[in-house]
Design a protein around this motif. Structure first.
Motif, PDB file in Angstrom:
ATOM      1  N   VAL A 214      70.297 -22.746 -77.112  1.00  0.00           N
ATOM      2  CA  VAL A 214      68.463 -21.982 -76.138  1.00  0.00           C
ATOM      3  C   VAL A 214      69.479 -20.984 -77.251  1.00  0.00           C
ATOM      4  CG1 VAL A 214      66.980 -21.689 -74.513  1.00  0.00           C
ATOM      5  CG2 VAL A 214      68.421 -23.789 -74.859  1.00  0.00           C
ATOM      6  N   ILE A 215      68.252 -20.741 -78.235  1.00  0.00           N
ATOM      7  CA  ILE A 215      68.141 -19.049 -78.294  1.00  0.00           C
ATOM      8  C   ILE A 215      66.997 -18.090 -77.607  1.00  0.00           C
ATOM      9  CG2 ILE A 215      69.832 -19.783 -80.343  1.00  0.00           C
ATOM     10  CD1 ILE A 215      67.341 -19.444 -81.767  1.00  0.00           C
ATOM     11  N   THR A 216      66.121 -18.309 -76.852  1.00  0.00           N
ATOM     12  CA  THR A 216      65.005 -18.221 -77.067  1.00  0.00           C
ATOM     13  C   THR A 216      65.071 -16.638 -76.456  1.00  0.00           C
ATOM     14  OG1 THR A 216      63.060 -18.144 -75.834  1.00  0.00           O
ATOM     15  CG2 THR A 216      64.293 -19.409 -74.639  1.00  0.00           C
ATOM     16  N   ARG A 217      64.168 -15.892 -76.295  1.00  0.00           N
ATOM     17  CA  ARG A 217      63.893 -14.502 -75.620  1.00  0.00           C
ATOM     18  C   ARG A 217      63.018 -14.207 -74.725  1.00  0.00           C
ATOM     19  NH1 ARG A 217      63.878  -9.795 -78.277  1.00  0.00           N
ATOM     20  NH2 ARG A 217      62.959 -10.830 -80.272  1.00  0.00           N
ATOM     21  N   VAL A 218      62.222 -15.389 -74.014  1.00  0.00           N
ATOM     22  CA  VAL A 218      61.459 -15.568 -73.752  1.00  0.00           C
ATOM     23  C   VAL A 218      61.111 -15.176 -71.835  1.00  0.00           C
ATOM     24  CG1 VAL A 218      61.509 -17.999 -73.061  1.00  0.00           C
ATOM     25  CG2 VAL A 218      59.113 -16.470 -73.996  1.00  0.00           C
ATOM     26  N   SER A 219      62.539 -15.127 -71.372  1.00  0.00           N
ATOM     27  CA  SER A 219      62.409 -14.809 -70.004  1.00  0.00           C
ATOM     28  C   SER A 219      62.183 -13.121 -69.914  1.00  0.00           C
ATOM     29  CB  SER A 219      63.818 -14.937 -69.557  1.00  0.00           C
ATOM     30  OG  SER A 219      64.763 -16.371 -69.795  1.00  0.00           O
ATOM     31  N   TYR A 220      62.805 -12.184 -71.105  1.00  0.00           N
ATOM     32  CA  TYR A 220      62.622 -11.158 -70.750  1.00  0.00           C
ATOM     33  C   TYR A 220      60.650 -10.930 -70.790  1.00  0.00           C
ATOM     34  CZ  TYR A 220      67.272 -10.324 -72.382  1.00  0.00           C
ATOM     35  OH  TYR A 220      68.104 -10.091 -72.446  1.00  0.00           O
ATOM     36  N   ALA A 221      59.843 -11.461 -71.241  1.00  0.00           N
ATOM     37  CA  ALA A 221      58.618 -11.049 -70.980  1.00  0.00           C
ATOM     38  C   ALA A 221      57.862 -12.145 -70.089  1.00  0.00           C
ATOM     39  CB  ALA A 221      57.721 -12.471 -71.567  1.00  0.00           C
ATOM     40  N   PHE A 222      59.003 -12.800 -69.000  1.00  0.00           N
ATOM     41  CA  PHE A 222      58.391 -12.868 -67.899  1.00  0.00           C
ATOM     42  C   PHE A 222      58.670 -11.887 -66.750  1.00  0.00           C
ATOM     43  CE2 PHE A 222      58.213 -17.540 -69.547  1.00  0.00           C
ATOM     44  CZ  PHE A 222      56.690 -17.773 -69.373  1.00  0.00           C
ATOM     45  N   TRP A 223      59.993 -11.653 -66.615  1.00  0.00           N
ATOM     46  CA  TRP A 223      60.304 -10.351 -65.928  1.00  0.00           C
ATOM     47  C   TRP A 223      59.692  -8.711 -66.279  1.00  0.00           C
ATOM     48  CZ3 TRP A 223      65.875 -11.993 -67.439  1.00  0.00           C
ATOM     49  CH2 TRP A 223      66.011 -12.972 -67.495  1.00  0.00           C
ATOM     50  N   ILE A 224      58.568  -8.413 -67.584  1.00  0.00           N
ATOM     51  CA  ILE A 224      58.088  -7.629 -67.759  1.00  0.00           C
ATOM     52  C   ILE A 224      56.593  -7.969 -66.894  1.00  0.00           C
ATOM     53  CG2 ILE A 224      56.439  -6.409 -69.247  1.00  0.00           C
ATOM     54  CD1 ILE A 224      59.142  -6.999 -71.130  1.00  0.00           C
ATOM     55  N   MET A 225      56.465  -9.399 -67.155  1.00  0.00           N
ATOM     56  CA  MET A 225      54.610 -10.011 -66.407  1.00  0.00           C
ATOM     57  C   MET A 225      54.963 -10.131 -65.541  1.00  0.00           C
ATOM     58  SD  MET A 225      53.128 -12.505 -69.361  1.00  0.00           S
ATOM     59  CE  MET A 225      54.566 -13.473 -68.969  1.00  0.00           C
ATOM     60  N   ALA A 226      56.367 -10.094 -64.377  1.00  0.00           N
ATOM     61  CA  ALA A 226      56.135  -9.840 -62.359  1.00  0.00           C
ATOM     62  C   ALA A 226      56.208  -8.734 -62.165  1.00  0.00           C
ATOM     63  CB  ALA A 226      57.690 -10.658 -62.203  1.00  0.00           C
ATOM     64  N   LEU A 227      56.828  -7.636 -62.786  1.00  0.00           N
ATOM     65  CA  LEU A 227      57.008  -6.496 -62.436  1.00  0.00           C
ATOM     66  C   LEU A 227      55.102  -5.869 -62.962  1.00  0.00           C
ATOM     67  CD1 LEU A 227      60.065  -4.588 -64.716  1.00  0.00           C
ATOM     68  CD2 LEU A 227      59.804  -4.942 -61.773  1.00  0.00           C
ATOM     69  N   ILE A 228      54.621  -6.054 -64.394  1.00  0.00           N
ATOM     70  CA  ILE A 228      53.179  -5.683 -63.996  1.00  0.00           C
ATOM     71  C   ILE A 228      52.216  -5.876 -62.958  1.00  0.00           C
ATOM     72  CG2 ILE A 228      51.005  -5.947 -65.644  1.00  0.00           C
ATOM     73  CD1 ILE A 228      52.917  -5.909 -68.058  1.00  0.00           C
ATOM     74  N   ASN A 229      53.087  -7.338 -62.797  1.00  0.00           N
ATOM     75  CA  ASN A 229      51.628  -7.955 -61.198  1.00  0.00           C
ATOM     76  C   ASN A 229      52.439  -7.484 -59.678  1.00  0.00           C
ATOM     77  OD1 ASN A 229      49.304  -9.874 -60.541  1.00  0.00           O
ATOM     78  ND2 ASN A 229      51.650 -10.416 -59.444  1.00  0.00           N
ATOM     79  N   LEU A 230      53.655  -6.559 -59.851  1.00  0.00           N
ATOM     80  CA  LEU A 230      53.274  -6.396 -58.570  1.00  0.00           C
ATOM     81  C   LEU A 230      52.257  -4.904 -58.177  1.00  0.00           C
ATOM     82  CD1 LEU A 230      57.536  -5.502 -58.731  1.00  0.00           C
ATOM     83  CD2 LEU A 230      55.863  -6.820 -57.212  1.00  0.00           C
ATOM     84  N   PRO A 231      52.000  -4.659 -58.678  1.00  0.00           N
ATOM     85  CA  PRO A 231      51.152  -3.336 -58.106  1.00  0.00           C
ATOM     86  C   PRO A 231      49.863  -3.960 -58.048  1.00  0.00           C
ATOM     87  CG  PRO A 231      52.029  -2.599 -60.085  1.00  0.00           C
ATOM     88  CD  PRO A 231      52.614  -4.146 -60.289  1.00  0.00           C
ATOM     89  N   VAL A 232      50.040  -4.969 -57.501  1.00  0.00           N
ATOM     90  CA  VAL A 232      48.422  -6.278 -57.325  1.00  0.00           C
ATOM     91  C   VAL A 232      48.867  -5.865 -55.514  1.00  0.00           C
ATOM     92  CG1 VAL A 232      47.442  -7.536 -57.297  1.00  0.00           C
ATOM     93  CG2 VAL A 232      47.618  -6.082 -59.499  1.00  0.00           C
TER      94      VAL A 232
END
Length: 499
Positions: A214-232
């Motif tokens: 598996v060579i996907t880097r999509v994990s970084y996208a989910f971690w960024i979205m987790a951080l973006i959502n934390l202020p809520v």
């Protein structure tokens, strides 16, 4: 001319922290609802699953969103319970974003998405309920803004994910050079699955590896979205602190007592009807209601079942329609249609924030539903025009964008905020988005892509007819309420005169 009069501005100033908090949790809702389509192929690689297996993740999210919508009203009895539910749900969404990269099995991924879906459903019901409760007759303007934030979150999510998506096959097998799909095929698959995985019947023709590196880097996208959502959840926690719902001080206890008392009606009923979907069927709450009370609930729910179903169906199948005969649009060009549709819905809700203040809900709903029909009819007439498909997609999004918040505010106003309108309408809309999309998909599979436009047009006509019937029943209901109040006043007059 002022955009909003001083009264609306003063209302907002009096409740600005609560209002902004409810708007922010809907940003979480939009962020979570839009990421799955673009990232689904990378998640397929991560879980080593087939396309048919990974599409169960869509169903898991949609089904539990419906469950969450049905149960969300149970948390509204006090401000503490509402905010506690919102805090836990927004934290769950951030947690799901964080753990998705760790889900190496499609079953675990489906469980994670089920948790996210249930959290989204609870958010959907509670935020609508609390804004309606807060502003009542002035809620239409603030509900339009609330639903604007769904679109804002839905626009941000794909933008965050896009740089991390695999350009070619993200699973490298032993013979990957011979059998792997091209980047154009992968783009086609992503666009086909953007609408909650609805277009399943054409997916088997694309052989994709399930075993390999598996060579996907999509994990970084989910971690960024987790951080973006934390202020809520931080905003929800701040509101709870501001309302003194976190400490055990005497001031906090008095506020909690006041909050509990405010949720109790003069008759001693601890809930005015805005409970979960099943608590709305409590016979003690339904006794003495006129027949029009129940018909208005049913018609309002049916209208949103249709209109949200149209939104889900159009977003799910406009790409499939565009790349099929007679249009035969290119994959990249057709892939823009879904983004344009959601962007126009977001812009439309932004515009209707002002329009809902200037015009009544019946007028806005009539304009919107007639506009949806006209656009659908023109799309059927000019079905060979690629240019008009883009124009029609944009106008359709603008027209249909305000139906949900306007219908919710209008129905609650008619029923004087005593019924289960919000819970019924939110649940009906979620059901329509899931079921109507499946129905349209099966019709397209059996009859061809042109049936997509025909189904949406027929649904639009049904929606308008239901709304006209809704207005007629509303007129009868208003007359019944007027006659009832007159009879009550006449009965009280002799008693007063005898004292």
């Amino acid at each position: 001319m002022k955009l909003l009069d001083e009264r609306i501005w003063l209302l907002f100033k009096g409740h600005w922290q609560k209002t902004l908090t409810y708007w922010s949790v809907f940003f979480s809702f939009g962020l979570c609802i839009a990421f799955l389509g673009p990232t689904i192929l990378d998640l397929r690689c991560q879980t080593h699953s087939t396309l048919q297996q990974i599409t169960w993740v869509f169903f898991s999210q949609q089904f539990f969103l419906l469950v969450g919508s049905s149960l969300g009203g149970l948390f509204k009895k006090t401000l503490l319970s509402s905010l506690s539910a919102l805090l836990s749900c927004t934290l769950i969404i951030s947690l799901v974003f964080a753990v998705i990269p760790l889900c190496r099995d499609v079953v675990l991924l489906s469980i994670a998405m089920a948790l996210a879906g249930k959290a989204m459903g609870v958010i959907d019901t509670i935020a609508n309920l609390q804004l309606v409760k807060l502003y009542q007759k002035d809620s239409a303007t603030f509900l339009q803004a609330l639903h604007f934030f769904i679109g804002l979150g839905a626009l941000v999510s794909p933008l965050v994910a896009d740089p991390f998506l695999a350009e070619d096959s993200c699973v490298l097998g032993a013979n990957w050079t011979a059998n792997s799909s091209s980047s154009s095929d992968l783009q086609h698959l992503r666009s086909s699955m953007a609408g909650h995985g609805a277009a399943l019947h054409n997916l088997s023709q694309y052989p994709l590896h399930t075993e390999g590196e598996v060579i996907t880097r999509v994990s970084y996208a989910f971690w960024i979205m987790a951080l973006i959502n934390l202020p809520v959840p931080a905003a929800v926690l701040t509101l709870m602190y501001h309302e003194r719902l976190l400490s055990c001080s005497s001031n906090s206890q008095r506020l909690l007592d006041k909050d509990s008392a405010s949720s109790t009606s003069p008759t001693g009923d601890t809930d005015q009807g805005h409970g979960g979907l099943f608590s709305c069927c409590n016979p003690s709450k339904l006794r003495g209601r006129p027949a029009t009370f129940f018909i208005l609930h049913a018609l309002g729910g049916a209208i949103l079942f249709i209109t949200d179903g149209i939104i889900g169906s159009y977003a799910g199948f406009v790409y499939t329609y565009a790349v099929s005969p007679p249009l035969l649009m290119g994959h990249k060009t057709a892939g823009c249609l879904d983004s344009i549709f959601w962007a126009s819905i977001t812009v439309g809700r932004l515009a209707f924030i002002y329009l809902s203040y200037r015009y009544t809900a019946p007028r806005l709903l009539s304009f919107s539903l007639v506009g949806v029909i006209l656009v659908q009819c023109l799309l059927m007439i000019f079905y060979t025009s690629c240019v008009f498909l883009f124009i029609g997609t944009c106008v359709l999004g603008l027209c249909i964008s305000s139906v949900f918040p306007s219908m919710l505010a209008f129905t609650e106003d008619i029923l004087e905020y005593k019924g289960c309108a919000t819970t019924v309408l939110v649940t009906s809309a979620s059901t329509g988005e899931m079921l109507l999309q499946l129905l349209v998909g099966s019709v397209i599979h059996s009859q061809g892509s042109y049936a997509f436009l025909l189904c949406c047009t027929i649904a639009s006509f049904i929606g308008l007819c239901l709304f006209l019937l809704f207005l007629y029943v509303q007129h009868i209901h208003t007359n019944c309420q007027t006659d009832s109040s007159k009879n009550t006043n006449m009965e009280e007059k002799p008693k007063t005169g005898g004292l």
